[in-house]
Each structure stands twice: as C-alpha cells, then as structure tokens.
Design a protein around this motif. Sequence first.
Motif, PDB file in Angstrom:
ATOM      1  N   ALA A   1      49.137  88.590 -64.243  1.00  0.00           N
ATOM      2  CA  ALA A   1      49.834  88.900 -65.493  1.00  0.00           C
ATOM      3  C   ALA A   1      51.266  89.330 -65.214  1.00  0.00           C
ATOM      4  CB  ALA A   1      49.091  89.995 -66.249  1.00  0.00           C
ATOM      5  N   LEU A   2      51.438  90.185 -64.196  1.00  0.00           N
ATOM      6  CA  LEU A   2      52.776  90.642 -63.826  1.00  0.00           C
ATOM      7  C   LEU A   2      53.659  89.457 -63.430  1.00  0.00           C
ATOM      8  CD1 LEU A   2      54.857  92.829 -63.137  1.00  0.00           C
ATOM      9  CD2 LEU A   2      53.766  93.038 -60.886  1.00  0.00           C
ATOM     10  N   GLU A   3      53.109  88.555 -62.636  1.00  0.00           N
ATOM     11  CA  GLU A   3      53.895  87.398 -62.193  1.00  0.00           C
ATOM     12  C   GLU A   3      54.292  86.507 -63.370  1.00  0.00           C
ATOM     13  OE1 GLU A   3      51.353  85.614 -59.316  1.00  0.00           O
ATOM     14  OE2 GLU A   3      51.632  87.224 -57.829  1.00  0.00           O
ATOM     15  N   ALA A   4      53.393  86.365 -64.343  1.00  0.00           N
ATOM     16  CA  ALA A   4      53.711  85.548 -65.521  1.00  0.00           C
ATOM     17  C   ALA A   4      54.821  86.196 -66.342  1.00  0.00           C
ATOM     18  CB  ALA A   4      52.460  85.353 -66.373  1.00  0.00           C
TER      19      ALA A   4
ATOM     20  N   ALA B   1      58.352  91.681 -72.737  1.00  0.00           N
ATOM     21  CA  ALA B   1      58.162  91.309 -71.330  1.00  0.00           C
ATOM     22  C   ALA B   1      58.670  92.417 -70.417  1.00  0.00           C
ATOM     23  CB  ALA B   1      58.890  89.999 -71.037  1.00  0.00           C
ATOM     24  N   GLN B   2      59.793  93.010 -70.751  1.00  0.00           N
ATOM     25  CA  GLN B   2      60.322  94.123 -69.964  1.00  0.00           C
ATOM     26  C   GLN B   2      59.316  95.270 -69.909  1.00  0.00           C
ATOM     27  OE1 GLN B   2      63.945  95.097 -71.986  1.00  0.00           O
ATOM     28  NE2 GLN B   2      65.126  93.432 -71.065  1.00  0.00           N
ATOM     29  N   ASN B   3      58.739  95.594 -71.079  1.00  0.00           N
ATOM     30  CA  ASN B   3      57.776  96.693 -71.145  1.00  0.00           C
ATOM     31  C   ASN B   3      56.527  96.384 -70.328  1.00  0.00           C
ATOM     32  OD1 ASN B   3      59.516  98.073 -72.851  1.00  0.00           O
ATOM     33  ND2 ASN B   3      58.468  97.442 -74.717  1.00  0.00           N
ATOM     34  N   GLN B   4      56.058  95.145 -70.421  1.00  0.00           N
ATOM     35  CA  GLN B   4      54.850  94.763 -69.695  1.00  0.00           C
ATOM     36  C   GLN B   4      55.075  94.782 -68.187  1.00  0.00           C
ATOM     37  OE1 GLN B   4      51.714  94.188 -70.667  1.00  0.00           O
ATOM     38  NE2 GLN B   4      52.253  94.768 -72.757  1.00  0.00           N
TER      39      GLN B   4
ATOM     40  N   SER C   1      53.644  97.110 -63.306  1.00  0.00           N
ATOM     41  CA  SER C   1      54.135  97.499 -61.979  1.00  0.00           C
ATOM     42  C   SER C   1      53.668  98.911 -61.642  1.00  0.00           C
ATOM     43  CB  SER C   1      55.669  97.424 -61.947  1.00  0.00           C
ATOM     44  OG  SER C   1      56.118  96.105 -62.102  1.00  0.00           O
ATOM     45  N   GLU C   2      53.727  99.808 -62.606  1.00  0.00           N
ATOM     46  CA  GLU C   2      53.262 101.189 -62.391  1.00  0.00           C
ATOM     47  C   GLU C   2      51.761 101.221 -62.135  1.00  0.00           C
ATOM     48  OE1 GLU C   2      54.501 103.554 -65.666  1.00  0.00           O
ATOM     49  OE2 GLU C   2      56.643 103.332 -65.263  1.00  0.00           O
ATOM     50  N   GLU C   3      51.007 100.447 -62.926  1.00  0.00           N
ATOM     51  CA  GLU C   3      49.551 100.455 -62.759  1.00  0.00           C
ATOM     52  C   GLU C   3      49.154  99.891 -61.402  1.00  0.00           C
ATOM     53  OE1 GLU C   3      47.862  98.319 -66.004  1.00  0.00           O
ATOM     54  OE2 GLU C   3      48.381  99.839 -67.515  1.00  0.00           O
TER      55      GLU C   3
END
Length: 206
Positions: free
Chosen positions: A173-176, A190-193, A198-200
């Motif tokens: 998901a992060l890579e997408a 997208a910025q928020n995700q 990244s934090e998780e």
Amino acid sequence: MRIRFACLTALLLSGIALPAGAEKVPGALPPDAAPPATPPPPAAPTRQGRLDQLFTELKRERNEKAAERIAGRIWNEWNQSGSASIDLMMQWAQKATENQKFDVALDFLDQVVTLQPDYAEGWNRRATVHFMMKNYGKSMADIDRTLQLEPRHFGALSGLAQIMTETGHKQSALEAWQKVLAIYPMMRSAQNQVSTLSEELAGEGI
C-alpha cells in the motif's frame, strides 16, 4: 526636334515609356513568380499531447488547489471516450453506482470494456464498482488493465493502495501511494497515507 527630344526624355525618366520588365523595383517579384506559400496553421494538440502537458504541470505544481484543478482537467480528458453511446453507458453506470445498484452498473461497464477495450476509464470505473462490492481480486485485475493503458492513472493507483490496505499489505500500500505522489505530489490523501503507513511500518520494525 528639341521639343520631341525633351518629351522622350521626360517619358523615360518617369518610367511610362519603358517596356514591361525593363526596370526592376527592389523587392518586387518577377511577373511569372508565384507568391510565397502561407505556412499552414499549427496543428491542434492531440489528446495525448494535452495529457502529457497536464501531467507535466501536475508534477510541477506546488499549490494544492491549483493542483486539484489540473487533476480535474486530467479527469475530464480521461472521461472522454470519443463515443456518444459509450459516454451514455458510463453515465448510466455512474447513476446505478450512486444508487448502490452495483449489478446494474457492472452490466453497463461490461459492455463498455467489451465495445471499447482501449478506453482506460471504463476499466477503472469497473474496478471501482468491484472494490465497492469487495471483489478485490476482480478489482485488481481491472486496475492492472487500466494501468497498462494509462500508467499515470493516479485514481487506479489510489484504488490499488486502498485494496492493499484493506487486505493488510501495508508495504505494498505504501509503495502504491508513493507512486501516486510521484505523479501527483500535492494529493493530500496520498501524503497522509504515506505518512501514516510509514509510521506504522517503522513501529512494526520494518
């Protein structure tokens, strides 16, 4: 004799008595020369050319609202199928989706992708309906086809990221979402995700 000579001199000096072509005016064309051809008007930009320009602007824009307007223009280009019947079926599918009549929407969208298989937005819209029905496998197949036709389709990439999140594949998901930001840097969701995932993932030791 003097009078006749004076008259002849006056006619020669005035140019009236000269035979055609005996005296050339600077810059004048010869009698048998064709005028220079007028260059044709520049060709109108193609749909692909317009999209290329819009994506360049989208990647460069750093004002969120301005970027949203550019993204809206890209969506307008994507939505143009070039066929009145396809456009009508897309409208019917959209209305059915809004009314949560997903089976009806799929019937229309199945016809769209069959009749115009190179129309990326038909595949993307069907992917969206499958996602809303939680048919993630079918949705991903349609997303894959959308991205084959339009690799910059940030809507399809966003849908892929959401499916990866829903199915617990956070890294994918992060890579997408990162791919979305490479195309549309000012997309706030997208910025928020990217920040959240990244934090998780960092907290999980990845």
